[in-house]
Write an enzyme that holds these catalytic residues in place. Structure first.
Site, short mmCIF file in Angstrom:
data_model
loop_
_atom_site.label_atom_id
_atom_site.label_comp_id
_atom_site.label_asym_id
_atom_site.label_seq_id
_atom_site.Cartn_x
_atom_site.Cartn_y
_atom_site.Cartn_z
N HIS A 109 -9.08 57.65 -5.38
CA HIS A 109 -9.33 58.55 -4.24
C HIS A 109 -9.71 59.91 -4.78
CE1 HIS A 109 -7.77 60.24 -0.11
NE2 HIS A 109 -8.85 60.88 -0.55
N GLU A 129 -3.94 61.36 7.56
CA GLU A 129 -3.74 62.54 6.71
C GLU A 129 -3.26 63.66 7.64
OE1 GLU A 129 -7.37 64.12 5.01
OE2 GLU A 129 -6.30 65.40 3.56
N ASP A 171 -7.90 63.54 -5.07
CA ASP A 171 -8.65 63.94 -3.88
C ASP A 171 -9.80 64.90 -4.22
OD1 ASP A 171 -9.19 63.61 -1.23
OD2 ASP A 171 -7.49 64.77 -0.46
N1 HPA Z 1 -9.80 64.70 3.71
C1 HPA Z 1 -10.86 64.44 4.45
N2 HPA Z 1 -12.10 64.60 4.01
C2 HPA Z 1 -12.29 65.04 2.77
C3 HPA Z 1 -11.23 65.34 1.96
C4 HPA Z 1 -9.91 65.17 2.45
O1 HPA Z 1 -8.89 65.42 1.79
N3 HPA Z 1 -11.76 65.76 0.80
C5 HPA Z 1 -13.08 65.70 0.90
N4 HPA Z 1 -13.42 65.27 2.10
ZN ZN Z 2 -9.93 62.36 0.38
#
Ligand code: HPA
Ligand code: ZN
Length: 340
Positions: free
Chosen positions: A19, A202, A280
């Site tokens: 990820h 998230e 991320d």
């Molecule tokens: N969340 C959603 N979209 C994204 C992220 C994230 O952490 N990072 C890059 N695009």
């Molecule tokens: Zn992400």
């Protein structure tokens, strides 16, 4: 345990990153370098001032800066340099397999060709495979704040390159952009042979995780923190062995959790979820794979068994062949046997 000992242990673990958004690995130094050669004036006068802006209250505040930063990327060489910088960095951290995201719409909407973006990325991935022995998969992510029609056009643009792309994902602003908005494009993507993942839970509610599973039919959930709000959901995630790709430093930076001590990864491991740890957007959230492992292990007092489980889970959740998975998992287990 001394923090230096814990760091050494983490450094030695063979790791898989599942990820990570390539645009989120654009370090300020490289951003300024590429802006300079492309005659782009950044909003910030110095690297220090830019770094000061990296303070976020939520996902959207981050995304605004992340999309602005990505605007320096114009030529194939820029996408190569971005990808190569990430790969050499994680190679130094003993990451041996990566499954990385790219956001084509962030670039094609600025008039950059899909071919320009993917040629640069692919060239760096191939170089890393040969020279650094890093295996890889590439995931094209649709931007969920844009329309499904735009995602369908992106899918069309990807077809000439589909032998280079392993899967599709869904990222960007989660709130008010539920997975249900993208049912058709995910169905069409699957027909083209792409594997499916989506960011869900998230900032968005547990119901978005249900939708990602039931409507989009994804094989992994990116983040998925909110599954603990819903007993039936997490039971399903355990029973169906659906991996969650968690990003602890990201969660703290975007205030998905208040502090690292509150991170749900240990609870998830206890409950039998295939939880994994990733970076991320490492250039924005204060760390790559090792830093994510370290900060989590320190805050939650993770045991050696839990650390091993995290590393094993990442290979288990990967799209490597069964044979390659087993080989990597053996290496992880041997490593922990050796140091115990
Ligand atoms: N969340 C959603 N979209 C994204 C992220 C994230 O952490 N990072 C890059 N695009
Ligand atoms: Zn992400």
């Amino acid at each position: 345990m001394e923090s230096s000992d814990l760091k050494k242990i983490i450094q030695g673990i063979p790791k898989a990153e599942l990820h990570m958004h390539l645009e989120g690995s654009l370090e300020p130094e490289l951003m300024f370098e590429i802006a300079g050669r492309n005659d782009i004036t950044l909003e910030y006068d110095s690297i220090e001032l830019l770094k000061e802006a990296y303070s976020f209250n939520n996902l959207q505040e981050f995304l605004d800066i992340y999309y602005t930063g990505a605007q320096v990327l114009i030529h194939e060489q820029d996408f190569f340099d971005l990808t190569w910088a990430y790969l050499t960095k994680v190679h130094s951290q003993n990451v041996v397999h990566v499954e990385v995201f790219f956001d084509p719409q962030t670039h094609t909407d600025r008039g950059i060709g899909f071919d320009v973006v993917i040629n640069g990325i692919h060239r760096a991935l191939e170089k890393a495979k040969t020279e650094l022995h890093i295996s890889y998969k590439l995931i094209m992510s649709y931007l969920r704040h844009l329309s499904e029609e735009a995602a369908l056009q992106t899918l069309e643009s990807s077809i000439p390159f589909k032998h280079w792309i392993d899967g599709v994902g869904l990222d960007s602003s989660e709130r008010s952009n539920p997975p249900s908005k993208f049912v058709n494009v995910f169905e069409a993507s699957a027909k083209h042979g792409y594997k499916l993942v989506a960011h869900a839970g998230e900032e968005g509610p547990a119901s978005y995780i249900w939708e990602a599973l039931d409507l989009l039919k994804v094989v992994r959930i990116d983040h998925g923190n909110r599954c603990l709000d819903d007993d039936a959901l997490f039971q399903r995630i355990v029973e169906q062995k659906i991996p969650l790709t968690l990003c602890p430093l990201s969660n703290v930076a975007l205030k998905v959790i208040d502090k690292m001590e509150d991170h749900p990864v240990a609870t998830m491991l206890d409950k039998g979820i295939i939880a994994t740890i990733h970076s991320d957007d490492p250039a924005y959230f204060g760390g790559y794979m090792n830093e994510n492992y370290y900060e989590t292990a320190k805050a939650l007092n993770l045991t050696m068994n839990q650390l091993m489980q995290l590393a094993v889970n990442a290979f288990e959740a990967s799209w490597l062949s069964q044979e390659a998975k087993e080989k990597q998992i053996d290496k992880v287990r041997n490593y922990f046997n050796l140091i115990s």
